[in-house]
Design an enzyme around this catalytic site. Structure first.
Site, PDB file in Angstrom:
ATOM      1  N   ASP A 277      18.979  -8.676 -12.470  1.00 48.17           N
ATOM      2  CA  ASP A 277      17.818  -9.488 -12.084  1.00 48.17           C
ATOM      3  C   ASP A 277      17.923 -10.878 -12.700  1.00 48.17           C
ATOM      4  O   ASP A 277      17.562 -11.880 -12.092  1.00 48.17           O
ATOM      5  CB  ASP A 277      16.518  -8.832 -12.566  1.00 48.17           C
ATOM      6  CG  ASP A 277      16.225  -7.553 -11.793  1.00 48.17           C
ATOM      7  OD1 ASP A 277      17.043  -7.202 -10.912  1.00 48.17           O
ATOM      8  OD2 ASP A 277      15.195  -6.917 -12.077  1.00 48.17           O
TER       9      ASP A 277
ATOM     10  N   ASP B 134      17.810 -14.391 -10.821  1.00 46.32           N
ATOM     11  CA  ASP B 134      16.807 -15.410 -11.142  1.00 46.32           C
ATOM     12  C   ASP B 134      17.467 -16.745 -11.464  1.00 46.32           C
ATOM     13  O   ASP B 134      16.959 -17.805 -11.105  1.00 46.32           O
ATOM     14  CB  ASP B 134      15.954 -14.967 -12.344  1.00 46.32           C
ATOM     15  CG  ASP B 134      15.045 -13.804 -11.982  1.00 46.32           C
ATOM     16  OD1 ASP B 134      14.871 -13.558 -10.771  1.00 46.32           O
ATOM     17  OD2 ASP B 134      14.529 -13.142 -12.906  1.00 46.32           O
TER      18      ASP B 134
ATOM     19  N   LEU C 198       1.991   3.561  21.678  1.00 43.39           N
ATOM     20  CA  LEU C 198       2.627   4.811  22.112  1.00 43.39           C
ATOM     21  C   LEU C 198       1.570   5.845  22.448  1.00 43.39           C
ATOM     22  O   LEU C 198       0.511   5.882  21.828  1.00 43.39           O
ATOM     23  CB  LEU C 198       3.502   5.376  20.978  1.00 43.39           C
ATOM     24  CG  LEU C 198       4.725   4.581  20.571  1.00 43.39           C
ATOM     25  CD1 LEU C 198       5.325   5.153  19.292  1.00 43.39           C
ATOM     26  CD2 LEU C 198       5.761   4.598  21.689  1.00 43.39           C
TER      27      LEU C 198
ATOM     28  N   GLU D 109      12.983   8.950  15.560  1.00 40.83           N
ATOM     29  CA  GLU D 109      12.827   8.108  14.361  1.00 40.83           C
ATOM     30  C   GLU D 109      11.559   8.493  13.606  1.00 40.83           C
ATOM     31  O   GLU D 109      10.658   9.109  14.172  1.00 40.83           O
ATOM     32  CB  GLU D 109      12.668   6.634  14.785  1.00 40.83           C
ATOM     33  CG  GLU D 109      13.858   6.081  15.506  1.00 40.83           C
ATOM     34  CD  GLU D 109      13.560   4.717  16.137  1.00 40.83           C
ATOM     35  OE1 GLU D 109      12.439   4.174  15.956  1.00 40.83           O
ATOM     36  OE2 GLU D 109      14.460   4.204  16.821  1.00 40.83           O
TER      37      GLU D 109
ATOM     38  N   LYS E   3       7.951   7.710  12.175  1.00 35.73           N
ATOM     39  CA  LYS E   3       6.869   6.798  12.558  1.00 35.73           C
ATOM     40  C   LYS E   3       6.263   6.255  11.263  1.00 35.73           C
ATOM     41  O   LYS E   3       5.520   6.947  10.566  1.00 35.73           O
ATOM     42  CB  LYS E   3       5.817   7.544  13.384  1.00 35.73           C
ATOM     43  CG  LYS E   3       4.773   6.624  13.964  1.00 35.73           C
ATOM     44  CD  LYS E   3       3.960   7.375  15.020  1.00 35.73           C
ATOM     45  CE  LYS E   3       2.962   6.493  15.725  1.00 35.73           C
ATOM     46  NZ  LYS E   3       2.045   5.786  14.865  1.00 35.73           N
TER      47      LYS E   3
ATOM     48  N   ASP F  36       3.996   4.370   8.743  1.00 38.17           N
ATOM     49  CA  ASP F  36       2.561   4.089   8.791  1.00 38.17           C
ATOM     50  C   ASP F  36       2.267   2.746   8.137  1.00 38.17           C
ATOM     51  O   ASP F  36       2.036   2.647   6.932  1.00 38.17           O
ATOM     52  CB  ASP F  36       1.814   5.214   8.061  1.00 38.17           C
ATOM     53  CG  ASP F  36       0.366   5.284   8.500  1.00 38.17           C
ATOM     54  OD1 ASP F  36      -0.008   4.535   9.427  1.00 38.17           O
ATOM     55  OD2 ASP F  36      -0.386   6.078   7.918  1.00 38.17           O
TER      56      ASP F  36
ATOM     57  N   TYR G 164      12.574  -1.652  14.216  1.00 33.79           N
ATOM     58  CA  TYR G 164      12.941  -0.549  15.103  1.00 33.79           C
ATOM     59  C   TYR G 164      13.124  -0.962  16.560  1.00 33.79           C
ATOM     60  O   TYR G 164      13.244  -0.119  17.435  1.00 33.79           O
ATOM     61  CB  TYR G 164      11.946   0.606  15.000  1.00 33.79           C
ATOM     62  CG  TYR G 164      10.484   0.209  15.111  1.00 33.79           C
ATOM     63  CD1 TYR G 164       9.974  -0.321  16.275  1.00 33.79           C
ATOM     64  CD2 TYR G 164       9.630   0.378  14.030  1.00 33.79           C
ATOM     65  CE1 TYR G 164       8.652  -0.686  16.375  1.00 33.79           C
ATOM     66  CE2 TYR G 164       8.305   0.018  14.111  1.00 33.79           C
ATOM     67  CZ  TYR G 164       7.812  -0.513  15.289  1.00 33.79           C
ATOM     68  OH  TYR G 164       6.502  -0.874  15.374  1.00 33.79           O
TER      69      TYR G 164
ATOM     70  N   LYS H 295       2.532  13.178  16.278  1.00 33.60           N
ATOM     71  CA  LYS H 295       1.761  12.898  15.065  1.00 33.60           C
ATOM     72  C   LYS H 295       1.648  14.141  14.184  1.00 33.60           C
ATOM     73  O   LYS H 295       1.349  15.222  14.680  1.00 33.60           O
ATOM     74  CB  LYS H 295       0.348  12.433  15.437  1.00 33.60           C
ATOM     75  CG  LYS H 295       0.328  11.113  16.210  1.00 33.60           C
ATOM     76  CD  LYS H 295       0.128   9.950  15.286  1.00 33.60           C
ATOM     77  CE  LYS H 295      -1.334   9.602  15.212  1.00 33.60           C
ATOM     78  NZ  LYS H 295      -1.571   8.313  14.591  1.00 33.60           N
TER      79      LYS H 295
ATOM     80  N   CYS I 157     -14.747   8.708 -26.919  1.00 35.56           N
ATOM     81  CA  CYS I 157     -15.079   8.294 -28.282  1.00 35.56           C
ATOM     82  C   CYS I 157     -16.584   8.283 -28.558  1.00 35.56           C
ATOM     83  O   CYS I 157     -17.005   8.047 -29.682  1.00 35.56           O
ATOM     84  CB  CYS I 157     -14.509   6.898 -28.541  1.00 35.56           C
ATOM     85  SG  CYS I 157     -15.342   5.638 -27.576  1.00 35.56           S
TER      86      CYS I 157
ATOM     87  N   CYS J 143     -15.654   1.699 -21.201  1.00 34.50           N
ATOM     88  CA  CYS J 143     -15.938   1.898 -22.612  1.00 34.50           C
ATOM     89  C   CYS J 143     -15.527   0.603 -23.310  1.00 34.50           C
ATOM     90  O   CYS J 143     -14.444   0.083 -23.087  1.00 34.50           O
ATOM     91  CB  CYS J 143     -15.113   3.065 -23.136  1.00 34.50           C
ATOM     92  SG  CYS J 143     -15.103   3.103 -24.931  1.00 34.50           S
TER      93      CYS J 143
ATOM     94  N   CYS K  98     -11.679   3.170 -29.391  1.00 29.05           N
ATOM     95  CA  CYS K  98     -11.619   4.304 -28.457  1.00 29.05           C
ATOM     96  C   CYS K  98     -10.190   4.847 -28.356  1.00 29.05           C
ATOM     97  O   CYS K  98      -9.249   4.100 -28.107  1.00 29.05           O
ATOM     98  CB  CYS K  98     -12.104   3.866 -27.081  1.00 29.05           C
ATOM     99  SG  CYS K  98     -11.969   5.158 -25.844  1.00 29.05           S
TER     100      CYS K  98
HETATM  101  S1  IVH Z   1       8.257   2.015  18.859  1.00 30.26           S
HETATM  102  C1  IVH Z   1       6.972   0.459  22.888  1.00 30.26           C
HETATM  103  N1  IVH Z   1       9.097   3.069  16.627  1.00 30.26           N
HETATM  104  O1  IVH Z   1       3.551   3.130  15.914  1.00 30.26           O
HETATM  105  C2  IVH Z   1       7.184   1.244  21.660  1.00 30.26           C
HETATM  106  N2  IVH Z   1       6.837   2.378  16.767  1.00 30.26           N
HETATM  107  O2  IVH Z   1       1.452   4.180  17.744  1.00 30.26           O
HETATM  108  C3  IVH Z   1       6.766   0.500  20.494  1.00 30.26           C
HETATM  109  N3  IVH Z   1       5.545   2.687  14.715  1.00 30.26           N
HETATM  110  O3  IVH Z   1       2.494   0.119  17.340  1.00 30.26           O
HETATM  111  C4  IVH Z   1       6.741   1.249  19.258  1.00 30.26           C
HETATM  112  N4  IVH Z   1       7.194   3.517  13.504  1.00 30.26           N
HETATM  113  O4  IVH Z   1       3.326   0.091  14.953  1.00 30.26           O
HETATM  114  C5  IVH Z   1       8.054   2.540  17.287  1.00 30.26           C
HETATM  115  N5  IVH Z   1       9.977   3.967  14.680  1.00 30.26           N
HETATM  116  C6  IVH Z   1       8.947   3.440  15.342  1.00 30.26           C
HETATM  117  C7  IVH Z   1       7.672   3.277  14.755  1.00 30.26           C
HETATM  118  C8  IVH Z   1       6.640   2.751  15.499  1.00 30.26           C
HETATM  119  C9  IVH Z   1       5.915   3.149  13.504  1.00 30.26           C
HETATM  120  C10 IVH Z   1       4.186   2.236  15.059  1.00 30.26           C
HETATM  121  C11 IVH Z   1       4.116   0.912  15.758  1.00 30.26           C
HETATM  122  C12 IVH Z   1       3.391   1.148  17.028  1.00 30.26           C
HETATM  123  C13 IVH Z   1       2.663   2.407  16.726  1.00 30.26           C
HETATM  124  C14 IVH Z   1       2.356   3.142  18.012  1.00 30.26           C
END
Ligand code: IVH
Length: 665
Positions: free
Chosen positions: A34, A38, A84, A114, A116, A118, A229, A316, A410, A425, A430
């Site tokens: 690091d 830097d 989706l 892939e 998904k 969050d 992606y 999901k 305490c 506190c 403490c």
């Molecule tokens: S593809 C047209 N791939 O999920 C297809 N989306 O519920 C576009 N997301 O808005 C999405 N991981 O924000 C795709 N590996 C992945 C993803 C992904 C997360 C999210 C993305 C999208 C939402 C749809």
């Protein structure tokens, strides 16, 4: 350095720094320390400061160099950002596969599966290989311009070195998910709880909240990251989605390694099952899987409905929620004194683990949930280490649980400041806060005890040699010598350093006590006014509030601190140990005849206004510029106008300048 040499070096540094960014943030395999990194960045910043016209927007120095923006402008996406369709079970997934097969009329096809991620969907637009704009999804057609914030994410390339031929000279979009790794999420929430701010409900909200910041400097501290992606280019650059992901990786983008090609829906399901079980092993949150038809020609043939593509679907995962009984609420005291309620639960299975505790965060949250012991509650596991209570599903108790009004560790006083969510506190002795308080006391800007860093403090506390910082002065070299990595010489040095700290200037002691809101600067202000800790101890809130730069929050914090019996006990121990508690008066002390009184000066006086105000403050009073019911005296000179009138109408005592001078003597 000559300009041409500087330019060469600047280019070299930029390449090197971006290479190391990629090694560290994309490949997770850094090749330099690091410190070395830097140093490279510091050299670049220095050269660019010398030759400002050589600064380019894609220089790594610009990642956090951007100025805060005043608001978000809107960006229209080149191609819509679709969402989706969701599936929640294996039957729906099989149904999706049948639809694809039917639409493709017997063609052979395969899927890419892939994770998904969050987080928050974002689109990065590159022109000529350089990042031009970053935007959120928004309504799918237009989103917020977040370029200033996206640039702080080091895994996002500002410029692409190895551009595939098909993209050369082209404008294209790279899409993906900006997310907050769990480690950063937990750190941010801990900080927020300690600061008395509401914690973020989950990493996605935290990422979204971070991207809404106007100042990129704040965003860079959050630790956001991005998995890409999708590559959206109008040329037919690639044959399959999988190839385009590989191309993204080759161009320096961060792509998720957990991706699989599947040639039937059964193996898609198998991969989905695998990650449903293993989702907790990742350092970030996923809420499901995304299944995509691999061939780009087939994707085009399948097309999309208005909102979502027909060639992809999300699977999901079920939310990690469960209901159980709240059997108790424990008040836990953090390292900085914040008292947080913790739910004790009847053990319940949640996402493969047995859960018996959940977060309740703070007193406001208890009220918002209307919760008490005995209720049935819904709990959820998000990014937090321990789950949180989402709501009461069945109220079985009366009323709402209240946090105790003394510290459960305490027994000392607790305090909750206006506008703050945290109850704390405030006792320096403490047990829960011992490490932090002693580290602070010994720190360089406080009592400056050389050799008493966090490791040694930890040793002293765990060996029960000190129970508060006043105990430091009773330590003997023989007690320290047997401690790990100590030895005779360092033990003697430490005792000498502790000894030397007895005589630090008074402002150091005021700061070292660790009174909330008293920084080194406020401690100096206090020391300029109060020549001994005994004087400071006796100061009333109104008097403290009247000091320059000391507001009501600081004044109340001081007042509360000195009302705590245990704090007074530690101060007495310090006094007995010979720690300096007073200083030579800088000015002869004035009797505090105006303590708690507020003066307003108006009209033409022979005394300068500032001098008149000083005379009041010196005697413990407060000077204000406006008249209200709280005003005690208005000193009116010649031609006094509206303030005098107001004083008369409110019945405030009016003095002439001579009468005021008489009061002084
Ligand atoms: S593809 C047209 N791939 O999920 C297809 N989306 O519920 C576009 N997301 O808005 C999405 N991981 O924000 C795709 N590996 C992945 C993803 C992904 C997360 C999210 C993305 C999208 C939402 C749809």
């Amino acid at each position: 350095m000559q300009r041409t040499d500087a330019e060469t070096r600047i280019n070299q540094l930029r390449d090197e720094i971006e290479f190391h960014n990629r090694k560290y943030y994309v490949d997770a395999s850094p090749v330099i320390s690091d410190k070395e990194y830097d140093d490279l960045l510091a050299e670049l910043v220095r050269l660019e400061a010398e030759y400002p016209d050589l600064v380019t927007p894609d220089s790594p120095s610009q990642r956090v160099g951007g100025a805060p923006i005043s608001g978000f402008t809107q960006v229209r996406h080149a191609a819509p950002m679709l969402s989706l369709d969701n599936t929640y079970n294996k039957e729906d997934l099989a149904e999706f596969d049948r639809r694809v097969a039917k639409l493709l009329q017997g063609e052979v096809y395969e899927y890419v599966v892939e994770l998904k991620i969050d987080g928050v969907a974002a689109s990065l637009t590159y022109e000529d290989g350089r990042l031009a704009v970053a935007a959120t999804r928004g309504d799918g057609t237009t989103g917020d311009d977040i370029t200033h914030n996206a640039k702080t994410i080091k895994s996002i390339p500002l410029g692409i070195k190895e551009l595939p031929d098909a993209l050369r000279g082209k404008r294209f979009d790279v899409r993906g998910e900006i997310f907050l790794p769990l480690k950063s999420f937990r750190r941010i929430n801990e900080e927020r709880l300690e600061e008395g701010a509401e914690p973020f409900a989950n990493p996605r909200n935290a990422a979204a909240g971070s991207l809404k910041q106007l100042d990129p400097k704040n965003v860079s501290k959050r630790g956001l990251d991005m998995f890409t992606y999708a590559l959206v280019a109008d040329s037919a650059a690639f044959r399959t989605h999988y190839e385009s992901i590989e191309a993204l990786r080759g161009m320096g983008f961060k792509t998720n390694p957990n991706i699989r090609l599947c040639n039937n829906i059964e193996s898609v399901m198998e991969y989905c099952n695998y990650w449903e079980d293993k989702r907790d092993s990742l350092g970030y949150e996923i809420d499901g899987m995304v299944v995509k038809v691999n061939s780009l020609a087939q994707q085009a043939a399948l097309g999309s409905t208005g909102k979502a593509p027909r060639w992809a679907i999300s699977y999901k995962f079920p939310a990690k929620q469960a209901t159980t009984e709240l059997v108790g609420i424990l008040a836990s005291v953090g390292r900085t004194g914040a008292i947080t309620p913790v739910a004790m639960l009847a053990p319940v299975q949640l996402g493969g683990v047995t859960v018996s505790r959940a977060s309740l965060y703070n007193a406001d949250n208890l009220d918002a949930l209307g919760i008490n012991v005995g209720d049935r509650v819904l709990i959820e596991r998000g990014g937090e280490v321990i789950p949180k209570v989402v709501k009461v599903v069945e109220k079985r108790s009366d009323g709402v649980f209240r946090l105790p009004d003394t510290c459960p560790v305490c027994g000392g006083a607790v305090s909750r400041e206006e506008g703050e969510a945290a109850t704390r506190c405030i006792n320096v002795g403490c047990g829960a806060q011992l490490l932090k308080n002693i580290e602070h006391y010994a720190s360089r800007t406080a009592m400056d005890i050389d050799g008493l860093g966090p490791k040694v403090v930890e040793l002293l506390v765990s060996n029960k040699l000190v129970h508060d910082f006043a105990d430091l002065y009773a330590l003997k070299a023989e007690q320290l010598e047997p401690l790990e990595r100590m030895g005779r010489k360092s033990a003697e040095n430490l005792i000498a350093a502790i000894d030397a700290s007895r005589d630090r200037p008074l402002e150091r002691l005021y700061y070292a006590l660790g009174i909330r809101h008293i920084g080194a600067h406020s401690a100096e202000i206090l020391a300029a006014r109060y020549n001994s800790i005994d004087m400071l101890l006796q100061a009333e809130v109104e008097e403290l509030t009247g000091l320059d730069e000391v507001g009501p929050v600081v004044a109340r914090s001081l007042h509360e601190f000195f009302r705590g019996e245990q704090n007074l006990r530690v101060i007495e121990k310090l006094r007995a140990a010979g720690v300096r508690m007073e200083q030579e008066p800088k000015l002869p002390e004035k009797p505090r005849i105006f303590s708690g009184r507020t003066f307003v000066f108006t009209g033409a006086l022979t005394l300068p206004r500032s001098e008149a105000e000083r005379l009041v403050k010196e005697r413990g009073g407060k000077a204000s510029s406006s008249v209200s019911r709280k005003t005690d005296y208005v000193v009116a000179g010649a031609d006094a106008g509206s303030k005098l009138e107001k004083a008369v109408s409110l019945g405030v005592k009016v003095l002439t300048e001579d009468e005021f001078r008489d009061m002084l003597s």
